[in-house]
Design an enzyme around this catalytic site. Sequence first.
Site, PDB file in Angstrom:
ATOM      1  N   CYS A 160       0.741  -1.206  -0.309  1.00  0.00           N
ATOM      2  CA  CYS A 160      -0.066  -0.264  -0.103  1.00  0.00           C
ATOM      3  C   CYS A 160       1.003   1.245  -0.511  1.00  0.00           C
ATOM      4  CB  CYS A 160      -0.779  -0.258   1.219  1.00  0.00           C
ATOM      5  SG  CYS A 160      -2.185  -1.118   1.491  1.00  0.00           S
ATOM      6  N   ARG A 199       3.555  -0.292  -4.729  1.00  0.00           N
ATOM      7  CA  ARG A 199       3.200  -0.926  -3.606  1.00  0.00           C
ATOM      8  C   ARG A 199       2.083  -1.970  -3.351  1.00  0.00           C
ATOM      9  NH1 ARG A 199       6.959   1.812  -0.018  1.00  0.00           N
ATOM     10  NH2 ARG A 199       6.119   0.679   1.635  1.00  0.00           N
ATOM     11  N   TRP A 229      -3.102  -2.778  -1.651  1.00  0.00           N
ATOM     12  CA  TRP A 229      -2.895  -3.810  -1.865  1.00  0.00           C
ATOM     13  C   TRP A 229      -3.431  -4.728  -1.138  1.00  0.00           C
ATOM     14  CZ3 TRP A 229      -0.822  -8.413  -0.206  1.00  0.00           C
ATOM     15  CH2 TRP A 229      -0.369  -9.156  -0.111  1.00  0.00           C
ATOM     16  N   ASN A 263      -1.532   1.820   6.266  1.00  0.00           N
ATOM     17  CA  ASN A 263      -0.611   1.060   5.724  1.00  0.00           C
ATOM     18  C   ASN A 263      -0.143  -0.374   6.333  1.00  0.00           C
ATOM     19  OD1 ASN A 263       0.978  -0.947   4.102  1.00  0.00           O
ATOM     20  ND2 ASN A 263       2.558   0.507   4.008  1.00  0.00           N
ATOM     21  N   GLY A 264      -0.670  -1.539   6.534  1.00  0.00           N
ATOM     22  CA  GLY A 264       0.188  -2.113   7.248  1.00  0.00           C
ATOM     23  C   GLY A 264      -1.425  -3.257   8.077  1.00  0.00           C
ATOM     24  N   GLU A 312      16.443 -17.194 -10.480  1.00  0.00           N
ATOM     25  CA  GLU A 312      16.169 -16.095 -10.810  1.00  0.00           C
ATOM     26  C   GLU A 312      15.382 -15.675 -11.747  1.00  0.00           C
ATOM     27  OE1 GLU A 312      15.443 -13.459  -9.130  1.00  0.00           O
ATOM     28  OE2 GLU A 312      15.282 -11.892  -9.858  1.00  0.00           O
ATOM     29  N   LYS A 359      11.649 -13.930 -12.693  1.00  0.00           N
ATOM     30  CA  LYS A 359      11.499 -13.125 -13.313  1.00  0.00           C
ATOM     31  C   LYS A 359      10.359 -13.626 -14.144  1.00  0.00           C
ATOM     32  CE  LYS A 359      12.795 -10.987 -11.974  1.00  0.00           C
ATOM     33  NZ  LYS A 359      13.374  -9.931 -11.049  1.00  0.00           N
ATOM     34  N   GLU A 402       7.221 -13.625 -12.933  1.00  0.00           N
ATOM     35  CA  GLU A 402       6.078 -12.997 -12.197  1.00  0.00           C
ATOM     36  C   GLU A 402       5.455 -11.908 -13.308  1.00  0.00           C
ATOM     37  OE1 GLU A 402       9.199 -10.542  -8.577  1.00  0.00           O
ATOM     38  OE2 GLU A 402      10.292 -10.930 -10.265  1.00  0.00           O
ATOM     39  N   HIS A 418      15.654 -36.870 -11.234  1.00  0.00           N
ATOM     40  CA  HIS A 418      15.551 -37.826  -9.965  1.00  0.00           C
ATOM     41  C   HIS A 418      13.476 -37.482  -9.600  1.00  0.00           C
ATOM     42  CE1 HIS A 418      18.709 -38.592  -8.432  1.00  0.00           C
ATOM     43  NE2 HIS A 418      19.815 -38.014  -8.401  1.00  0.00           N
ATOM     44  N   LYS A 470       5.920  -3.854  -4.523  1.00  0.00           N
ATOM     45  CA  LYS A 470       6.809  -4.003  -4.441  1.00  0.00           C
ATOM     46  C   LYS A 470       7.779  -4.589  -3.113  1.00  0.00           C
ATOM     47  CE  LYS A 470      10.586  -2.321  -6.968  1.00  0.00           C
ATOM     48  NZ  LYS A 470      11.628  -3.737  -7.881  1.00  0.00           N
TER      49      LYS A 470
END
Length: 609
Positions: free
Chosen positions: A2, A27, A75, A99-100, A482, A486, A489, A505, A604
Amino acid sequence: MCGIFGYVGRQNCAKMLVESLATLEYRGYDSSGVAFFEDGGIVTLKAAGRIENLGRLLEQRGETFTTCGIGHTRWATHGGPTDENAHPHSSEHISLLHNGIIENHRELKEFLQRQGYTFLSQTDTESAVHLIDYHYKQCGDFLDAIIAALKEIRGTYAFGIICREEPGKLICVRQENPLLLGVGEGENFMASDIPAFIKYTKQYLVMEPGEIAILEADGITVVDFDKTPILKQPLTVTWDYEAVEKGGYDHFMLKEIHETPLALRNTIAPRVEDGLVRFGEEELPDELLRQAGRITVLACGSAMHAGMVAKGVIESMCHVPVNLEVASEFRGKNPPLIGPNDLTVVLSQSGETLDTMGALKLAKCCGSKVLAIVNVVGSSIAREADHAIYTWAGPEIAVATTKAYSAQIAVAYMLAARMAYVKGLLPEAEFRAFTARLLTLPEQVKGLLAQEAQYQALARAYFQSDNLFFIGRGLDYAAALEGSLKLKEISYIHSEAYAAGELKHGSIALVTDGVPVIALATQSALAEKAVSNIREVDARNAHVMAVCTENLAESLSFVKDLITLPVLPDLLMPSLAAIPLQLLAYHIAVLRGCDIDKPRNLAKSVTVE
Ligand code: G6P
């Protein structure tokens, strides 16, 4: 998560509220809203979806004039992304954004319902606004009402609050979640992050947990929960507004990939003295490195993958065991196997990731010294750690990290080399040679960026895939993880990364005709084994792309697609491998029509557990 913003001053801030929120969209971006004073009352506008929707609502109102207001981009945690759940939330006298997470929101709600309050949303936040309103009705004072409510609220928060009876005043509070105050002339700002006010002022104050700020056009007063005044020193932002603009690129992600050489140069060069890597005494004293008997690396997401590179490089150069843990998992360890002889290294681009912060605090509690490798100056993690090394990558706006990840790896190289040197494991001449190699990284990366057209063309062969594998050995495994993250995402293609030797395996059962496999082979010490693993998937008719050092091109001429990289020492290869993998993910996502900079469901800066 947020983004929050607030303004109080003399200029008409109606458009600014929306524009500044847009700079915080990284955010969270599932809904947004603003509340501002107009004609003696508070107007609230809220819209599900992207901030454009909020902008349209504002436009539809016609001429709006206000000099004080607050805004929020969300968010969702409690309640879906609807108009009702969007912030700000309002009560009779109070409007508030948050925010929280308010942990005791259920009990507060029950209490407030008994007092006659009606709840319109499913959010935890609404309990806070009614609680402040309740106390306001009791005491008739804006600040006292907030303080009384704070004593009853449990949880994490940054709040921005306005009161119908106090136009031109904005109060904000910080507990855990980030909050900065922009200090202007005749105007002041509050925001989750600098981009929201950099256009108007470069002077800012960092709010600490437990602080309340009262903002008016001509001044800011900061107090603690007992109303004791706190004197704060303003800091100055060292970058310009242009850094948070796309600068001609289609997306921030592409711009930021292209900024990698600069990010590497800014991170490495200032820490080289007489040809050797050297950290400032504040950043990282040699003594700490000399004494470190064991290292624990803690991080989340891409930062965790950078931590995996750090583990490989430190173990190889310093012969010190490195325990790498996902921060959220480490927090649940009972007991956490860490002690005063350990050096804990946390990595975080934002410096605000709540799980990383929680892990850091736990490590500190166990007596470990903590070094943070962080991109955002003055962020919570940087301040909570015993020492902080900044990656000078500059602001990163795209949700998917690129240049900051590369800068984190660069710090890992420097850290490992310095540690090996002070422990007497790396002779000065070799240290000097390693440092010289490090200094060439920006140019090497530039060379790869110049080959973007090749990676873009290759993206065509993969963008319609539903599933994809990445494989690699040693440091190539970290790079594969990574690369896979990427791609997931931003393109939403399902992909898995495996240690190349592990694939057989079990998971190789999924490798059939035409299944794309991106195989890394950049580690000379593991080259033969890597080539064998690539042959194994090729034998099952996989569509293989190899990303390898140029000296392996011939042995891998059997694969469908080939990306070659210049040969550097094995330990430095993850810096090169990252570039084609990031650009591939980017161009695949573009071909799929994805929202590159704001991928579905992500944010982010993850400030929830
Ligand atoms: C989120 C982001 C990831 C990032 C991770 C850690 O999940 O989407 O891209 O790697 O947080 O963020 P940090 O700021 O701690 O590096």
